[in-house]
Design a protein around this motif. Sequence first.
Motif, PDB file in Angstrom:
ATOM      1  N   CYS A   1       0.878  -1.170   0.000  1.00  0.00           N
ATOM      2  CA  CYS A   1       0.000   0.000   0.000  1.00  0.00           C
ATOM      3  C   CYS A   1       0.915   1.218   0.000  1.00  0.00           C
ATOM      4  O   CYS A   1       1.727   1.375   0.918  1.00  0.00           O
ATOM      5  N   LEU A   2       0.796   2.069  -1.017  1.00  0.00           N
ATOM      6  CA  LEU A   2       1.677   3.223  -1.143  1.00  0.00           C
ATOM      7  C   LEU A   2       0.879   4.503  -1.366  1.00  0.00           C
ATOM      8  O   LEU A   2      -0.049   4.521  -2.180  1.00  0.00           O
ATOM      9  N   PRO A   3       1.257   5.576  -0.677  1.00  0.00           N
ATOM     10  CA  PRO A   3       0.604   6.866  -0.900  1.00  0.00           C
ATOM     11  C   PRO A   3       1.272   7.634  -2.032  1.00  0.00           C
ATOM     12  O   PRO A   3       2.481   7.567  -2.221  1.00  0.00           O
ATOM     13  N   ILE A   4       0.468   8.359  -2.787  1.00  0.00           N
ATOM     14  CA  ILE A   4       0.965   9.315  -3.779  1.00  0.00           C
ATOM     15  C   ILE A   4       0.498  10.684  -3.300  1.00  0.00           C
ATOM     16  O   ILE A   4      -0.700  10.889  -3.088  1.00  0.00           O
ATOM     17  N   TYR A   5       1.438  11.595  -3.094  1.00  0.00           N
ATOM     18  CA  TYR A   5       1.095  12.944  -2.645  1.00  0.00           C
ATOM     19  C   TYR A   5       1.062  13.861  -3.862  1.00  0.00           C
ATOM     20  O   TYR A   5       2.091  14.116  -4.489  1.00  0.00           O
ATOM     21  N   GLN A   6      -0.130  14.323  -4.190  1.00  0.00           N
ATOM     22  CA  GLN A   6      -0.341  15.179  -5.345  1.00  0.00           C
ATOM     23  C   GLN A   6       0.605  16.374  -5.251  1.00  0.00           C
ATOM     24  O   GLN A   6       0.700  17.024  -4.213  1.00  0.00           O
ATOM     25  N   GLY A   7       1.340  16.643  -6.316  1.00  0.00           N
ATOM     26  CA  GLY A   7       2.263  17.771  -6.368  1.00  0.00           C
ATOM     27  C   GLY A   7       3.666  17.461  -5.876  1.00  0.00           C
ATOM     28  O   GLY A   7       4.547  18.312  -5.942  1.00  0.00           O
ATOM     29  N   ALA A   8       3.896  16.236  -5.386  1.00  0.00           N
ATOM     30  CA  ALA A   8       5.225  15.847  -4.895  1.00  0.00           C
ATOM     31  C   ALA A   8       5.795  14.741  -5.786  1.00  0.00           C
ATOM     32  O   ALA A   8       5.063  13.969  -6.391  1.00  0.00           O
ATOM     33  N   THR A   9       7.104  14.687  -5.847  1.00  0.00           N
ATOM     34  CA  THR A   9       7.779  13.632  -6.596  1.00  0.00           C
ATOM     35  C   THR A   9       7.528  12.288  -5.913  1.00  0.00           C
ATOM     36  O   THR A   9       7.596  12.190  -4.692  1.00  0.00           O
TER      37      THR A   9
END
Length: 145
Positions: free
Chosen positions: A8-16
């Motif tokens: 389970c991995l988060p993607i932070y909008q606007g971050a690499t």
Amino acid sequence: MTKPVSLCLPIYQGATFDEQLERTTYPYAVREEFGQIVRADTGIPAPDSDATPEDYTGCSARMQLRPEIDSDVVIDERSTANGGIVLDGAKLSIRWSALETSAMVYGEQPSGWTRAIGQVEVTRPGGQVERQYEIAFTLHQEGTR
């Protein structure tokens, strides 16, 4: 047969986003037990010296991000061909630039998304395809714009 690792991995909008994944194999069946790798047949801890790092030499990889595994909607594609997946020796990296994550539309389908699933498939030089990862992604909305 390679058993996929579930993550389970988060993607932070606007971050690499640059997640480096490393796999190892053992010459016998293993399982995880209380955070430790043990032999499946005996339950005895598997020594690190028995582990062999994955070798991605000559391989390619791909992944399609979908809202549900059986959905026809493809949110995004990452592959070695488009630079979204990089294979380097024993490492497999999944990458999105800050510009790419900024362009991800946060919200409900059909135009946006908050959760998605991706399966990373690796193709060996001889043509054998292995599903190595099943990843549940969560998109976190950007507040700094």
